[in-house]
Design a protein around this motif. Structure first.
Motif, mmCIF file in Angstrom:
data_model
loop_
_atom_site.group_PDB
_atom_site.id
_atom_site.type_symbol
_atom_site.label_atom_id
_atom_site.label_comp_id
_atom_site.label_asym_id
_atom_site.label_seq_id
_atom_site.Cartn_x
_atom_site.Cartn_y
_atom_site.Cartn_z
ATOM 1 N N HIS A 91 51.032 39.875 41.793
ATOM 2 C CA HIS A 91 49.829 40.707 41.710
ATOM 3 C C HIS A 91 49.790 41.544 40.429
ATOM 4 N N ARG A 92 50.958 42.038 40.016
ATOM 5 C CA ARG A 92 51.021 42.887 38.816
ATOM 6 C C ARG A 92 50.577 42.087 37.584
ATOM 7 N N PHE B 289 46.956 41.454 37.604
ATOM 8 C CA PHE B 289 46.204 42.663 37.275
ATOM 9 C C PHE B 289 46.167 42.868 35.753
ATOM 10 N N LEU C 135 43.679 40.507 34.457
ATOM 11 C CA LEU C 135 42.320 41.007 34.713
ATOM 12 C C LEU C 135 41.903 41.986 33.615
ATOM 13 N N ASN C 136 42.811 42.895 33.280
ATOM 14 C CA ASN C 136 42.475 43.891 32.263
ATOM 15 C C ASN C 136 42.292 43.254 30.890
ATOM 16 N N HIS D 164 43.331 38.523 44.525
ATOM 17 C CA HIS D 164 44.373 39.090 43.662
ATOM 18 C C HIS D 164 43.959 39.103 42.193
ATOM 19 N N GLY E 9 43.014 45.243 41.733
ATOM 20 C CA GLY E 9 44.379 45.674 41.465
ATOM 21 C C GLY E 9 45.159 45.993 42.728
#
Ligand SMILES: C[S@@+](CC[C@H](N)C(=O)[O-])C[C@H]1O[C@@H](n2cnc3c(N)ncnc32)[C@H](O)[C@@H]1O
Ligand SMILES: [Zn+2]
Ligand SMILES: [Zn+2]
Ligand SMILES: [Zn+2]
Ligand SMILES: [Zn+2]
Ligand SMILES: [Zn+2]
Ligand SMILES: [Zn+2]
Length: 459
Positions: free
Chosen positions: A78-79, A82, A85-86, A201, A205
């Motif tokens: 997940h990290r 994330f 995603l950013n 996911h 976040g």
């Protein structure tokens, strides 16, 4: 009932499948009850084949499954997602892609990794915050069953929550409510999503989404359980509400058990005697089952409207008298004001808001409609019944006009799930889209068959 019982007990001793602790079921085998462990989330063995008779548990070898569980959990970082995603958010829209084939969000400089895949090119900021609007829904009625609320319905529900001054919304299997709230900062509300669909996911976040199974209260990642606990705790308890719309094909008992567990945790960590307010969205004909498991719940008259379910819509495509899906809640019915501009009205005798067609019956002393039609009072049965029913002298009760007295009351129950109160055509456990597809194929095949007969007859 279907002859299959689920035994609600402590799940920590149960063997696990990749979807967390299994449930203990019991069914009649040659006149004797026999218990077995099976997946809590997937009713189709093709999706999760886990099965073990309880009396054979000693012989159960769990090494292989342990590895599968670990692999399944590790399939998502997940990290890392994330961070991706950013990264994607930081580039212009035309450089963003989402691959449906791989279920990944990416930059378009890696297009060669997705050759011949189903792609979306150029994702807007709005799309990044509302993935449920472009995800192809996973419509397997025996697993995810993703039926999405219509936009007006989401707006009405969120406004209802806002009017009641709820600020922190726990969304369990309600991504549309979650996306609407977190996508509009002017609402002054925030939401946390728990869902079984791991595609989220890539878009939300670790502080706002947890990968979760409602049927066994299982968090696939330990970290998201910790985040959820602090979400439950850190907010002022009276501003928090949980809203869930679980797959309709799922068993009621484990969902009820999970909601009770979350409520107990909420009370324990907030040191409060007050229950966590809950909205549980489910069809009206499950009322007696839900109230059986949740004794302080009642059903609202609000009709929950869906975008992609032919039976749960209003308007031309839907049923004549609207969606059969309602909200069950532990809040007092009178505190919930339903939208007057959609025809809902207040009955001051019942002290609750009801739909337009729901008429107060002075004999029953309540507004009696359940299914969206005006019910009629039968003096012989001493209660209001569906308007299409007639009192049958033989059966000594009201029933459908075309019922067969010999089979009654069996005929009244659903052919598919054997539950009383609805027919197969209204059954929430049937995948209606699949069925209508099959029917179409069936029709085509029949037409083809006819044609070839005709062709043969010509020769
Ligand atoms: C009937 S849909 C509800 C969606 C909702 N109407 C909306 O528009 O936001 C069921 C939802 O629950 C999720 N779900 C399915 N199985 C689940 C499970 N075992 N545990 C938690 N969520 C589940 C699905 O991914 C989906 O988001
Ligand atoms: Zn499973
Ligand atoms: Zn791909
Ligand atoms: Zn009334
Ligand atoms: Zn009546
Ligand atoms: Zn009657
Ligand atoms: Zn009869």
């Amino acid at each position: 009932m279907s002859g299959l019982d689920v035994i609600i007990e402590d799940l920590s001793t149960h063997p696990q499948c990749i979807h967390g602790p299994t449930l203990l079921f019991s069914r009649d085998v040659n006149g004797e009850k026999r218990s077995f462990y099976a997946c809590s989330a997937c009713r189709d063995r093709k999706q999760c084949s886990f099965f073990i008779w309880k009396d054979e548990i000693e012989r159960y070898e769990n090494k292989k499954i342990k590895k599968q569980i670990l692999d399944h959990q590790r399939s998502v970082d997940h990290r890392k997602l994330f961070l991706k995603l950013n990264k994607v958010k930081a580039v212009p829209e035309n450089q963003r892609i989402y691959c449906h084939t791989c279920s990944v969000l990416d930059l378009n400089d890696v297009l060669e990794n997705h050759k011949d895949h189903k792609l979306i090119n150029g994702l807007s900021d709005y799309q990044l915050e509302h993935p449920s609007e472009f995800f192809p829904p996973l419509e397997d009625a025996k697993k995810e069953a993703q039926y999405l609320f219509s936009k007006p319905c989401v707006k009405t529900i969120v406004e209802l929550l806002k009017t009641m001054c709820y600020k922190h919304i726990i969304c369990v299997g309600t991504p549309r409510i979650f996306e609407y709230i977190n996508g509009d900062s002017t609402l002054g509300m925030n939401a946390f999503l728990l869902d079984f669909d791991s595609r989220y996911h890539s878009f939300f976040g670790p502080l706002e989404f947890g990968w979760y199974n409602i049927f066994n209260n299982h968090f696939f990642k330990k970290e998201s359980e910790d985040v959820f606990n602090s979400y439950l705790q850190s907010k002022s308890a009276s501003d928090t509400i949980l809203i869930t719309d679980p797959p309709f094909g799922g068993r009621i008992e484990p969902i009820a058990d999970t909601l009770k567990k979350i409520n107990n945790k909420f009370k324990r960590i907030n040191r409060t005697e007050n229950d966590l307010p809950i909205f549980w969205i489910f069809p009206y004909f499950m009322e007696s089952h839900i109230l059986n498991g949740m004794d302080n719940f009642s059903m609202l008259d609000y009709k929950v409207d869906y975008e992609n379910h032919p039976l749960f819509q209003k308007g031309k495509k839907g049923r004549k008298f609207g969606s059969p899906v309602r909200i069950f809640t532990n809040l007092t019915n009178s505190s919930i004001i339903l939208p007057a501009d959609e025809g809902y009205k207040y009955c001051n005798i019942c002290d609750r808001w009801v739909s337009e067609e729901n008429k107060h019956c002075n004999k029953c002393k309540s507004c009696t409609s359940k299914d969206g039609r005006t019910y009629l009072h039968c003096n012989l049965c001493k209660k209001c019944v569906k308007p299409s029913w007639q009192h049958c002298e033989k059966c000594k009760r009201c029933a459908q006009k075309d019922h067969s007295c010999e089979e009654f009351p069996f005929k009244k129950s659903c052919f598919h799930c054997k539950e009383a109160g609805h027919k197969k055509r209204d059954c929430p456990k049937v995948n209606h889209q699949e069925l209508s597809k099959k029917r179409k194929i069936g029709l085509k095949t029949k037409t083809k068959a006819k044609k070839s007969k005709r062709d043969k007859s010509v020769f």
